[in-house]
Design a protein around this motif. Structure first.
Motif, PDB file in Angstrom:
ATOM      1  N   GLY A   1      40.704  18.870  -2.722  1.00 20.68           N
ATOM      2  CA  GLY A   1      40.527  17.484  -3.140  1.00 20.68           C
ATOM      3  C   GLY A   1      39.135  17.085  -3.581  1.00 20.68           C
ATOM      4  N   ARG A   2      38.376  18.019  -4.118  1.00 17.58           N
ATOM      5  CA  ARG A   2      37.032  17.655  -4.576  1.00 17.58           C
ATOM      6  C   ARG A   2      37.116  16.946  -5.927  1.00 17.58           C
ATOM      7  N   PRO A   3      36.228  16.005  -6.171  1.00 13.21           N
ATOM      8  CA  PRO A   3      36.301  15.214  -7.397  1.00 13.21           C
ATOM      9  C   PRO A   3      36.222  16.083  -8.650  1.00 13.21           C
ATOM     10  N   PHE A   4      37.111  15.793  -9.602  1.00 12.52           N
ATOM     11  CA  PHE A   4      37.209  16.561 -10.840  1.00 12.52           C
ATOM     12  C   PHE A   4      37.227  15.622 -12.028  1.00 12.52           C
ATOM     13  N   LEU A   5      36.458  15.975 -13.065  1.00 11.72           N
ATOM     14  CA  LEU A   5      36.455  15.232 -14.320  1.00 11.72           C
ATOM     15  C   LEU A   5      36.709  16.197 -15.461  1.00 11.72           C
ATOM     16  N   GLY A   6      37.773  15.948 -16.235  1.00 17.07           N
ATOM     17  CA  GLY A   6      38.051  16.705 -17.452  1.00 17.07           C
ATOM     18  C   GLY A   6      37.694  15.875 -18.663  1.00 17.07           C
ATOM     19  N   ILE A   7      37.013  16.494 -19.631  1.00 18.78           N
ATOM     20  CA  ILE A   7      36.539  15.789 -20.821  1.00 18.78           C
ATOM     21  C   ILE A   7      37.190  16.385 -22.062  1.00 18.78           C
TER      22      ILE A   7
ATOM     23  N   ASN B   1      42.214  12.756  -6.791  1.00 20.55           N
ATOM     24  CA  ASN B   1      40.822  13.143  -7.049  1.00 20.55           C
ATOM     25  C   ASN B   1      40.610  13.629  -8.479  1.00 20.55           C
ATOM     26  N   LEU B   2      41.598  13.432  -9.343  1.00 16.82           N
ATOM     27  CA  LEU B   2      41.542  13.930 -10.717  1.00 16.82           C
ATOM     28  C   LEU B   2      41.350  12.783 -11.700  1.00 16.82           C
ATOM     29  N   VAL B   3      40.419  12.954 -12.634  1.00 19.41           N
ATOM     30  CA  VAL B   3      40.273  12.018 -13.749  1.00 19.41           C
ATOM     31  C   VAL B   3      40.048  12.839 -15.008  1.00 19.41           C
ATOM     32  N   GLY B   4      40.718  12.451 -16.076  1.00 21.39           N
ATOM     33  CA  GLY B   4      40.491  13.063 -17.374  1.00 21.39           C
ATOM     34  C   GLY B   4      40.296  11.993 -18.421  1.00 21.39           C
ATOM     35  N   VAL B   5      39.335  12.202 -19.310  1.00 22.04           N
ATOM     36  CA  VAL B   5      39.064  11.245 -20.385  1.00 22.04           C
ATOM     37  C   VAL B   5      39.182  11.947 -21.730  1.00 22.04           C
ATOM     38  N   GLN B   6      39.885  11.324 -22.660  1.00 25.30           N
ATOM     39  CA  GLN B   6      40.045  11.903 -23.992  1.00 25.30           C
ATOM     40  C   GLN B   6      38.776  11.763 -24.815  1.00 25.30           C
ATOM     41  N   PHE B   7      38.022  10.728 -24.573  1.00 23.08           N
ATOM     42  CA  PHE B   7      36.788  10.489 -25.317  1.00 23.08           C
ATOM     43  C   PHE B   7      35.655  11.357 -24.768  1.00 23.08           C
ATOM     44  N   HIS B   8      34.526  11.285 -25.459  1.00 16.78           N
ATOM     45  CA  HIS B   8      33.350  12.070 -25.069  1.00 16.78           C
ATOM     46  C   HIS B   8      32.308  11.157 -24.413  1.00 16.78           C
ATOM     47  N   PRO B   9      32.226  11.135 -23.086  1.00 13.35           N
ATOM     48  CA  PRO B   9      31.200  10.295 -22.464  1.00 13.35           C
ATOM     49  C   PRO B   9      29.788  10.717 -22.858  1.00 13.35           C
TER      50      PRO B   9
ATOM     51  N   LEU C   1      27.376   7.005 -20.029  1.00 11.76           N
ATOM     52  CA  LEU C   1      26.489   7.245 -18.885  1.00 11.76           C
ATOM     53  C   LEU C   1      26.962   6.469 -17.659  1.00 11.76           C
ATOM     54  N   ALA C   2      27.480   5.265 -17.874  1.00  9.51           N
ATOM     55  CA  ALA C   2      27.999   4.486 -16.743  1.00  9.51           C
ATOM     56  C   ALA C   2      29.198   5.185 -16.107  1.00  9.51           C
ATOM     57  N   LEU C   3      30.081   5.725 -16.939  1.00 12.37           N
ATOM     58  CA  LEU C   3      31.240   6.440 -16.408  1.00 12.37           C
ATOM     59  C   LEU C   3      30.813   7.684 -15.631  1.00 12.37           C
ATOM     60  N   LEU C   4      29.853   8.438 -16.177  1.00 16.02           N
ATOM     61  CA  LEU C   4      29.384   9.637 -15.481  1.00 16.02           C
ATOM     62  C   LEU C   4      28.692   9.274 -14.165  1.00 16.02           C
ATOM     63  N   ALA C   5      27.938   8.186 -14.165  1.00 19.11           N
ATOM     64  CA  ALA C   5      27.308   7.728 -12.921  1.00 19.11           C
ATOM     65  C   ALA C   5      28.367   7.345 -11.895  1.00 19.11           C
ATOM     66  N   ASN C   6      29.436   6.710 -12.360  1.00 17.10           N
ATOM     67  CA  ASN C   6      30.548   6.393 -11.448  1.00 17.10           C
ATOM     68  C   ASN C   6      31.161   7.663 -10.853  1.00 17.10           C
ATOM     69  N   PHE C   7      31.295   8.695 -11.699  1.00 16.40           N
ATOM     70  CA  PHE C   7      31.846   9.962 -11.210  1.00 16.40           C
ATOM     71  C   PHE C   7      30.953  10.578 -10.127  1.00 16.40           C
ATOM     72  N   LEU C   8      29.651  10.507 -10.328  1.00 16.19           N
ATOM     73  CA  LEU C   8      28.715  11.084  -9.353  1.00 16.19           C
ATOM     74  C   LEU C   8      28.781  10.375  -8.011  1.00 16.19           C
ATOM     75  N   ASP C   9      29.119   9.095  -8.037  1.00 20.71           N
ATOM     76  CA  ASP C   9      29.201   8.312  -6.790  1.00 20.71           C
ATOM     77  C   ASP C   9      30.597   8.286  -6.181  1.00 20.71           C
ATOM     78  N   TRP C  10      31.573   8.767  -6.907  1.00 21.02           N
ATOM     79  CA  TRP C  10      32.976   8.609  -6.538  1.00 21.02           C
ATOM     80  C   TRP C  10      33.337   9.399  -5.282  1.00 21.02           C
ATOM     81  N   LYS C  11      34.049   8.722  -4.371  1.00 19.00           N
ATOM     82  CA  LYS C  11      34.532   9.368  -3.143  1.00 19.00           C
ATOM     83  C   LYS C  11      36.041   9.117  -3.023  1.00 19.00           C
ATOM     84  N   PRO C  12      36.837   9.919  -3.762  1.00 20.46           N
ATOM     85  CA  PRO C  12      38.287   9.684  -3.754  1.00 20.46           C
ATOM     86  C   PRO C  12      38.922   9.997  -2.407  1.00 20.46           C
TER      87      PRO C  12
END
Length: 204
Positions: free
Chosen positions: A76-82, A177-185, A193-204
């Motif tokens: 369950g570690r936080p994951f971001l797919g771009i 704990n999964l998030v994927g974004v179609q766009f390019h942050p 940058l705001a979205l990436l900062a949110n990911f760094l702080d995220w505790k799902p």
């Protein structure tokens, strides 16, 4: 906090790394090692290119898919797919035939079929991101898109945000704990940058 940025030959690695650093990440490991991913606190999977080739490249790294399943799905570690990294979370992609994905979020990656003939494919440029439900990572805003295929989720509750390109198009998916974004942050300036900062702080 160690963040693993996966290098499988299919992403804007340096641009994503630079954007993560600008968003506040300090301990980023760009890696093609399954063991490094297994030990990471957070995982980012970027991607540019075709679905099948990207999945093949990821699967060609010894132990990588197993490490991802164990670290992300089981632990369950936080994951971001771009971009393509987000698309690989699907059951399958239909680019150049039907090809299996990671199968983390039920759905298919299908070619864009805009109902408006003036909406060109690929979808390229700045578009609004409209959340369809509250999520701590994904605010409303404007982001940069570049894609010809989009995620069609089987379960509407996995859809996190949409955009418009000759009709509704998936902009983000999310489950647990999964998030994927179609766009390019990494190309989306302050919003990205705001979205990436949110990911760094995220505790799902």
């Amino acid at each position: 906090m160690t963040l693993a940025l996966i290098d499988y030959g299919a992403g804007n690695l340096r641009s994503v790394e630079n954007a993560l650093r600008a968003a506040g990440a300090s301990d980023i490991v760009v890696t093609a090692e399954a063991e490094t991913v297994a030990a990471a606190d957070r995982v980012v999977l970027p991607g540019v290119g075709a679905f099948a080739a990207s999945m093949q490249a990821l699967a060609a790294i010894p132990g990588m898919v197993d490490a991802l399943n164990r670290t992300v799905r089981e632990q369950g570690r936080p994951f971001l797919g771009i971009c393509v990294g987000m698309q690989l979370m699907a059951d399958a992609g239909e680019e150049f035939g039907r090809h299996p994905g990671l199968g983390w979020i039920p759905g298919t990656v299908a070619r864009l079929e805009p109902s408006d003939p003036t909406a060109r494919v690929p979808h390229m440029g700045w578009n609004d991101v409209t959340p369809v439900r509250p999520h701590p990572l994904i605010p409303a805003g404007e982001a940069y898109f570049l894609h010809s295929f989009a995620f069609v989720a089987d379960d509407a509750t996995d859809l996190a945000a949409t955009t418009q390109h000759g009709g509704q198009v998936t902009a983000a998916v999310a489950r647990d704990n999964l998030v994927g974004v179609q766009f390019h942050p990494e190309k989306s300036q302050a919003y990205g940058l705001a979205l990436l900062a949110n990911f760094l702080d995220w505790k799902p």
